[in-house]
Design an enzyme around this catalytic site. Structure first.
Site, PDB file in Angstrom:
ATOM      1  N   ARG A 181       0.823  -1.212   0.000  1.00 15.77           N
ATOM      2  CA  ARG A 181       0.000   0.000   0.000  1.00 15.77           C
ATOM      3  C   ARG A 181       0.858   1.264   0.000  1.00 15.77           C
ATOM      4  NH1 ARG A 181      -2.422  -3.668  -1.081  1.00 15.77           N
ATOM      5  NH2 ARG A 181      -4.421  -4.426  -0.335  1.00 15.77           N
ATOM      6  N   SER A 258     -11.373   0.019   2.876  1.00 16.37           N
ATOM      7  CA  SER A 258     -10.723  -0.397   4.120  1.00 16.37           C
ATOM      8  C   SER A 258     -10.060   0.820   4.760  1.00 16.37           C
ATOM      9  CB  SER A 258      -9.686  -1.479   3.843  1.00 16.37           C
ATOM     10  OG  SER A 258     -10.304  -2.644   3.337  1.00 16.37           O
ATOM     11  N   GLU A 354      -5.505   3.854   5.984  1.00 13.22           N
ATOM     12  CA  GLU A 354      -5.169   3.692   4.569  1.00 13.22           C
ATOM     13  C   GLU A 354      -5.529   4.912   3.738  1.00 13.22           C
ATOM     14  OE1 GLU A 354      -6.317   0.640   0.935  1.00 13.22           O
ATOM     15  OE2 GLU A 354      -5.955  -0.157   2.939  1.00 13.22           O
TER      16      GLU A 354
END
Length: 362
Positions: A181, A258, A354
């Site tokens: 990520r 998320s 995130e």
């Protein structure tokens, strides 16, 4: 303003809630839309020259904007264009998925439309990333991944406008610094992504399925292969079941996806978790844990509100924090902090957000 962007339509004091999938965020001083690459570069350069803050917004699916909004210019990325070079060669050391099709898309193209296009044309490589909202330009920024695939496996190169050097720069896959990520483009506003090129294979079968849940859905073993269309349909069904396919009528999809990344731990940290806590090797002696498992086992079930009327954990998926229709960003971040602190207290693990936070802190 530069001559090339004088006719760009601009609006003022625009609520940013309408530009994000969370449907949260205060007003922007000014909002403009860039429909071409020249407009995009020109608008950003003009703001830089005047010392005005700039925020680029694509699909708004990974963005949390504070209730006070953004005191500057918001540039909506609406560039379009997809080109295909089926004669391109590739360097097998640069990409995990190497084949005969080089697909280049403008940053403003819909990501899921692009995935559907590759499936329809039998070019495997990004089919497990079906249903992810947002635009192409966001995919290399945070190395978008799901169901065993990440874009770093197929990204060939990323063309950018470098705001510091004031020139167009192209980065090969190896220079993008991809990680879980993460990439060289995340956490900095130096680079404006213009186009992304993906190296894809050719064939009717998807890439080997690396994610157990998806393999079970398809009725195959992990590492097996299935028709491209079947993989896309299975992924869309799995995501819909978790409220991860946008639906204006479903408040479980009023989220930023998320909210927490899966924490990457040392072996010692992972060993301190309960024995039944899911974990996966993350390379270099590190271990990836499941944020969803940690949240649930810290006492935060689906639909948890913490006494807040406007927000809750999704009723389908504990990793998503959702706006139930009457929320503020402050409400959402209050719930996020409650979950983060609860997981830290229960397991000694620090969860990280995130989404990109603008005008607010976590």
């Amino acid at each position: 303003m530069n001559a090339g962007v004088r006719t760009v339509r601009e609006t003022f004091d625009v609520p940013l809630a309408g530009l994000t999938t969370l449907r949260l965020g205060g007003p922007a001083k000014r909002v403009v839309e860039a429909a071409t690459e020249d407009e995009l570069i020109g608008l950003v350069r003009d703001c830089d020259e005047r010392g005005e803050p700039v925020l680029l917004v694509g699909g708004g699916s990974n963005l949390v904007i504070g209730d006070s909004g953004f005191d500057g210019t918001v540039v909506r990325v609406a560039t379009r264009g997809v080109t295909v070079d089926d004669s391109a060669s590739c360097d097998s050391d640069a990409l995990a998925a190497c084949g005969g099709v080089l697909l280049t898309a403008a940053a403003g193209e819909s990501w899921d439309d692009l995935v559907a296009y590759t499936v329809a044309n039998e070019w495997p490589g990004i089919e497990a990333l079906s249903g992810i909202p947002g635009l192409v330009g966001a995919t290399p920024m945070q190395n978008v991944g799901a169901y065993g695939q990440e874009v770093r496996q197929t990204v060939w190169q990323v063309r950018t406008y470098d705001r510091q050097d004031r020139r167009v720069r192209t980065f090969a896959n190896a220079d993008c610094r991809f990680a879980y990520r993460d990439s060289r483009f995340k956490g900095t506003d130096r680079y404006i992504i213009l186009t992304v090129s993906y190296q894809l294979r050719e064939g009717s079968l998807a890439m080997p399925v690396a994610y157990a849940e998806l393999a079970r859905r398809l009725g195959i073993e992990v590492g097996g292969r299935a028709p491209l269309g079947s993989v896309r349909e299975a992924v869309l069904a799995l995501r819909a079941g978790k409220g991860m396919v946008l639906d204006a009528a479903d408040h479980d999809t009023w989220s930023a996806g998320s909210f927490f990344t899966n924490p990457v731990l040392t072996e010692a940290q992972a060993a301190a978790l309960p024995g039944d806590a899911p974990r996966w090797p993350a390379g270099d002696g590190l271990v990836k844990a499941s944020a969803a498992w940690l949240i649930e086992h810290a006492g935060f079930g689906r639909g948890h509100t913490g006494g807040r009327s406007g927000v809750s954990l999704s009723t389908k998926h504990t990793l998503a924090l959702t706006n139930r229709g009457e929320a503020s960003t402050a409400d959402l971040l209050g719930l996020a902090r409650e979950v983060r602190d609860g997981v830290r207290s229960a397991f000694g693990v620090e969860l990280a957000p995130e989404p990109t936070l603008v005008g607010c802190t976590f």
